[in-house]
Design a protein around this motif. Sequence first.
Motif, PDB file in Angstrom:
ATOM      1  N   ARG A 264      -8.064  -2.106  -4.443  1.00 41.08           N
ATOM      2  CA  ARG A 264      -7.662  -3.507  -4.576  1.00 41.08           C
ATOM      3  C   ARG A 264      -6.901  -3.700  -5.877  1.00 41.08           C
ATOM      4  O   ARG A 264      -7.185  -3.063  -6.884  1.00 41.08           O
ATOM      5  CB  ARG A 264      -8.880  -4.418  -4.568  1.00 41.08           C
ATOM      6  CG  ARG A 264      -9.542  -4.469  -3.221  1.00 41.08           C
ATOM      7  CD  ARG A 264     -10.657  -5.455  -3.213  1.00 41.08           C
ATOM      8  NE  ARG A 264     -11.339  -5.369  -1.927  1.00 41.08           N
ATOM      9  CZ  ARG A 264     -12.254  -6.211  -1.544  1.00 41.08           C
ATOM     10  NH1 ARG A 264     -12.606  -7.209  -2.315  1.00 41.08           N
ATOM     11  NH2 ARG A 264     -12.819  -6.074  -0.368  1.00 41.08           N
TER      12      ARG A 264
ATOM     13  N   ARG B 256       0.825  -1.213   0.000  1.00 39.14           N
ATOM     14  CA  ARG B 256       0.000   0.000   0.000  1.00 39.14           C
ATOM     15  C   ARG B 256       0.856   1.259   0.000  1.00 39.14           C
ATOM     16  O   ARG B 256       0.632   2.175  -0.790  1.00 39.14           O
ATOM     17  CB  ARG B 256      -0.942   0.021   1.205  1.00 39.14           C
ATOM     18  CG  ARG B 256      -1.905   1.206   1.180  1.00 39.14           C
ATOM     19  CD  ARG B 256      -2.793   1.286   2.416  1.00 39.14           C
ATOM     20  NE  ARG B 256      -3.395   0.044   2.835  1.00 39.14           N
ATOM     21  CZ  ARG B 256      -4.553  -0.430   2.358  1.00 39.14           C
ATOM     22  NH1 ARG B 256      -5.194   0.227   1.434  1.00 39.14           N
ATOM     23  NH2 ARG B 256      -5.038  -1.571   2.810  1.00 39.14           N
TER      24      ARG B 256
ATOM     25  N   THR C 229     -11.496   3.095  -6.469  1.00 38.44           N
ATOM     26  CA  THR C 229     -12.373   3.195  -5.306  1.00 38.44           C
ATOM     27  C   THR C 229     -11.957   2.261  -4.177  1.00 38.44           C
ATOM     28  O   THR C 229     -11.785   2.687  -3.040  1.00 38.44           O
ATOM     29  CB  THR C 229     -13.832   2.889  -5.713  1.00 38.44           C
ATOM     30  OG1 THR C 229     -14.194   3.761  -6.778  1.00 38.44           O
ATOM     31  CG2 THR C 229     -14.783   3.086  -4.554  1.00 38.44           C
ATOM     32  N   THR C 230     -11.783   0.982  -4.485  1.00 35.50           N
ATOM     33  CA  THR C 230     -11.489  -0.007  -3.446  1.00 35.50           C
ATOM     34  C   THR C 230     -10.003  -0.114  -3.127  1.00 35.50           C
ATOM     35  O   THR C 230      -9.633  -0.667  -2.092  1.00 35.50           O
ATOM     36  CB  THR C 230     -11.971  -1.402  -3.870  1.00 35.50           C
ATOM     37  OG1 THR C 230     -11.212  -1.824  -5.012  1.00 35.50           O
ATOM     38  CG2 THR C 230     -13.464  -1.394  -4.194  1.00 35.50           C
TER      39      THR C 230
ATOM     40  N   ARG D 222      -4.375  -0.511  -9.295  1.00 30.56           N
ATOM     41  CA  ARG D 222      -5.409  -0.774  -8.295  1.00 30.56           C
ATOM     42  C   ARG D 222      -6.686  -0.075  -8.721  1.00 30.56           C
ATOM     43  O   ARG D 222      -6.658   0.962  -9.372  1.00 30.56           O
ATOM     44  CB  ARG D 222      -5.013  -0.217  -6.920  1.00 30.56           C
ATOM     45  CG  ARG D 222      -3.704  -0.710  -6.397  1.00 30.56           C
ATOM     46  CD  ARG D 222      -3.413  -0.161  -5.014  1.00 30.56           C
ATOM     47  NE  ARG D 222      -3.119   1.275  -5.049  1.00 30.56           N
ATOM     48  CZ  ARG D 222      -2.799   1.986  -3.979  1.00 30.56           C
ATOM     49  NH1 ARG D 222      -2.743   1.427  -2.791  1.00 30.56           N
ATOM     50  NH2 ARG D 222      -2.529   3.272  -4.083  1.00 30.56           N
ATOM     51  N   ASP D 223      -7.816  -0.630  -8.307  1.00 30.50           N
ATOM     52  CA  ASP D 223      -9.102   0.015  -8.531  1.00 30.50           C
ATOM     53  C   ASP D 223      -9.111   1.354  -7.805  1.00 30.50           C
ATOM     54  O   ASP D 223      -8.660   1.443  -6.659  1.00 30.50           O
ATOM     55  CB  ASP D 223     -10.220  -0.891  -7.996  1.00 30.50           C
ATOM     56  CG  ASP D 223     -11.583  -0.298  -8.191  1.00 30.50           C
ATOM     57  OD1 ASP D 223     -12.044   0.439  -7.278  1.00 30.50           O
ATOM     58  OD2 ASP D 223     -12.198  -0.556  -9.238  1.00 30.50           O
TER      59      ASP D 223
END
Length: 112
Positions: free
Chosen positions: A69, A45, A66-67, A63-64
């Motif tokens: 992920r 992260r 919003t999430t 990564r997405d």
Amino acid sequence: MTGAVMTGTSTSATGVRVKLPAHLRKLAGIDGEVRLDVPAPVTQRSVLDALEARHPVLRGTIRDRTTLRRRAFVRFFACEEDLSHEEPDAPLPAEVAAGKEPFLVVGAMAGG
């Protein structure tokens, strides 16, 4: 990300080394690997936050948006290990944090 100092594409011997696939390097205008100064603990992260802060055009590609992920066809490797399914806040290997080994972002292969 607050507190992180990003050095971009340098030849400095310090910082987390990130290697991206060719299409993401081209999108971000990166030549070679990226070196980022990331405060401890160095995690997926924190590295990706620093990378996206330095190269905002990469937001949503790894990564997405919003999430946050990992995208389905993106994999993470370091020290010859697949870290794709590790928790985003799990510490990366010490060799990655020290800049001795790169954090690899790889496009997964699919098809038959």
